[in-house]
Write an enzyme that holds these catalytic residues in place. Structure first.
Site, PDB file in Angstrom:
ATOM      1  N   ASP A 220       0.883  -1.228  -0.099  1.00 36.51           N
ATOM      2  CA  ASP A 220      -0.188   0.000   0.084  1.00 36.51           C
ATOM      3  C   ASP A 220       0.986   1.306  -0.020  1.00 36.51           C
ATOM      4  OD1 ASP A 220      -2.755   1.061   0.262  1.00 36.51           O
ATOM      5  OD2 ASP A 220      -1.705   2.115   2.094  1.00 36.51           O
TER       6      ASP A 220
ATOM      7  N   GLU B 201       0.902  -0.463  -5.108  1.00 38.32           N
ATOM      8  CA  GLU B 201      -0.049   0.325  -5.285  1.00 38.32           C
ATOM      9  C   GLU B 201       0.752   1.664  -5.353  1.00 38.32           C
ATOM     10  OE1 GLU B 201      -2.861   3.656  -3.976  1.00 38.32           O
ATOM     11  OE2 GLU B 201      -1.618   2.562  -2.336  1.00 38.32           O
TER      12      GLU B 201
END
Length: 631
Positions: free
Chosen positions: A314, A367
């Protein structure tokens, strides 16, 4: 109860590796471990707290009284405190009370390496070990084949707390998910599930992205062995497991990692590099050896102990740039005078090299929302070493295009075609993720213009275009049946909508697209290579039509795609082609079973009329707001 007995699980070699930042299985040593010493069963504790003057284990076993169970500091300068408490068993609640050398500061902390935690809002760690017997040997042996970059990735992104709830709005358990969720994902033909963070987190509105228990599956849905059961069940049904993982920041909660031993232990001491203004959270000190070992050990833990097949990392962009979300004067350039966080980049490369070399057949997915180059290229080539990267630009441009009324789309066709100019610079996964259906953005369905029929037709077209575009695919839960409301993490998805034909039609469409993607090698064998894609015509702005070819290893397996982004049917639309023989329709988003109008193509004979730069062509019907696929 007997006081603490001096005992260690660490060898000198362990300590040397730890200090060098090269110990990547710290979970085998630090934390709490049920062991036997001199014939006596009990629990061994070890915690890293180099700025501590004393460390005590407190819990329900000593009425949280700190004087009774003080740990011993190691003599080697590692900063590790440890000891064995006899007769202390599984299920014991505990924390560490740390008296710092820093001006008498005292902290009370959960164990960073705890394998289980109390159910939030309670914050104690739990002594735990599980006895799960894995049954996924077949999957693990074949994973290298199934999880490869030239194989299908049709990913279902899931937030366990809101996928489905019980009638009284209570959470389902891991064991119940192992029945319901696994059955559903298999029926829908998804190849992988991606779980939004399941590591323990204190605050529900963070959706799990602010972690305090890095080594513990959240207790909201049961015990760690319950989550292993869920992963095992997915594997036994041929479904891969991707875990969201958050090495970018952590919350300031009192029991968490922040200011752990009265010093900036895990976070960077300079607030310009150690504090995230957007998320009001702390940023790991990627230049500190022991912190790197903590994070890489954590990635290894989920791949090793829980058989995860991939980690989706993330907020990578926030790690890569020193000026991420900061105004001028709030950040300091690196030694070369630019904005790259060299320590974080070094950490990411070491992370990827370590896990790829340690586990066969896994993937690391970034990401990452910027144009940072070579994110999914090998470290040996100067890349960051990820296997895939989310294609955030494609997602943004595509949704911006689709929300426009069809009459205006002819002026914006480059929003769609632009992605082809950079589609192969990285190994891209196309995401319609949770971030796109919250904070007033509306659901995917209600981002679409027009009346009810057009909304659903647009959504079918969106998914058809996505699955035939180069790259892997990810859909956030609810999108696959046209959830009409925005995602609400506090309640179940609106499963009742499936009683309506349009919603069940979307579900059937996604199920069939997942099947199409897996059945036709041209859609996945070269999904990250320019050799796998060719325009037939991207210039028909007036009709808002795109036509293109997807190619696999065998030219005979090529498939041909036509998309019509307006509600005007395109009958006898001429499409250039280099082949002879016939074209057969293998998918049509306008099929009546999906809620479409039923405009179809039979088997079409290819003629000799030159078109689109090809020496042959064929006349096809492209339905309103539809995508058709031919072989």
């Amino acid at each position: 109860m007997t006081k603490v007995v001096s005992h260690s699980l660490f060898t000198d070699f362990d300590i040397n590796l730890f200090k060098a930042g090269k110990h990547f299985k710290l979970y085998e040593k630090l934390g709490s471990h049920l062991i036997e010493v001199n014939g006596v069963k009990g629990t061994y504790f070890a915690v890293w707290a180099p700025s501590a003057r004393s460390v005590s284990v407190v819990g329900d076993f000593n009425n949280w009284y700190e004087a009774d169970h003080q740990l011993y500091v190691r003599w080697d300068g590692s900063g590790i405190w440890e000891g064995f408490v006899p007769d202390l068993g599984k299920g014991t609640l505990y924390k560490y009370i740390i008296h710092s050398t820093n001006h008498g500061v005292v902290t009370e902390k959960a164990d960073p390496f705890a394998r289980s935690c109390e159910h939030p809002p309670m914050t104690a760690s739990v002594v735990w070990e599980d006895k799960h017997k894995w049954g996924d040997e077949s999957w693990m042996k074949s994973r290298k084949e199934k999880n490869a970059l030239d194989k299908p990735f049709a990913v279902y992104e899931v937030h366990l707390g809101s996928w489905k709830r019980k009638s009284n709005n209570d959470y389902m358990t891991y064991t119940e998910f192992a029945e319901d969720l696994v059955k559903y994902v298999k029926e829908m033909n998804f190849t992988h599930v991606e779980f939004m963070p399941i590591m323990e987190y204190p605050y529900d509105p963070s959706w799990g992205y602010q972690l305090t228990g890095y080594f513990a599956p959240t207790s909201r849905f049961g015990k760690p062995e319950g989550f292993k059961l869920l992963v095992d069940a997915l594997h036994q049904n041929g479904i891969g497991v991707i875990l969201d993982w958050v090495p970018s920041h952590f919350p300031e909660d009192a029991h968490g990692l922040g200011f752990f031993d009265g010093s900036h232990l895990y976070e960077h001491p300079d607030s310009r590099r150690g504090y995230h203004p957007d998320w009001k959270s702390l940023i790991f000190n990627y230049g500190r050896n022991e912190v790197r070992a903590f994070l890489i050990s954590n990635a290894m833990f989920w791949l090793d102990q829980f058989h995860a097949d991939a980690l989706r990392v993330d907020a990578v962009a926030s790690m890569l740039y020193l000026d991420y979300s900061r105004d001028e004067g709030q950040w300091e350039p690196n030694i070369y005078g630019n904005n790259e966080n060299l320590e974080a980049i070094s950490f990411i490369r070491e992370l990827n090299e370590t896990v790829y070399s340690s586990f066969e057949g896994i993937q690391m997915i970034a990401e990452e929302s910027t144009s940072f180059s070579m994110v999914s290229k090998p470290v040996s080539m100067g890349g960051l070493g990820f296997g895939m990267k989310w294609m955030m630009g494609w997602m943004h441009d595509t949704l911006e295009y689709f929300k426009k009324e069809p009459i205006y789309r002819k002026h914006h066709q480059n929003d769609l075609t632009f992605s082809a100019t950079y589609a192969f610079t990285e190994n891209f996964m196309l995401p319609f993720s949770h971030d796109e259906v919250v904070y007033g953005k509306q659901s995917l369905l209600y981002r679409m213009p027009g009346d009810e029929w057009q909304r659903f037709a647009n959504l079918r077209l969106l998914f058809g275009y996505m699955y035939t575009h180069p790259g892997a695919n990810l859909i956030f839960m609810g999108g696959e049946f046209g959830q009409s409301s925005e995602w609400n993490f506090q309640k179940s998805l609106d499963w009742h909508l499936l009683q309506y034909d349009f919603h069940s039609g979307i579900q059937k469409l996604v199920k069939d697209l997942n099947k199409l993607y897996q059945e036709y090698p041209a859609l996945y064998e070269k999904q990250f290579s320019p050799e796998g894609f060719q325009w037939i015509d991207y210039g028909d702005h007036q009709n808002s039509v795109l036509t293109y070819i997807r190619k696999g290893i065998n030219p005979k397996e090529n498939i041909y795609v036509a998309c019509n982004f307006t509600p005007v049917p395109r009958e006898k639309y001429r499409m250039g082609i280099s082949k002879t023989g016939q074209l057969k329709e293998i998918f049509n988003s306008d099929d009546t079973k999906y809620g479409g109008s039923g405009m179809k193509n039979g088997t079409l004979k290819i003629g000799k009329t030159a078109w689109h730069g090809y020496d042959k062509s064929v006349e096809i019907n492209i339905p309103p707001l539809g995508v058709v696929v031919f072989k």
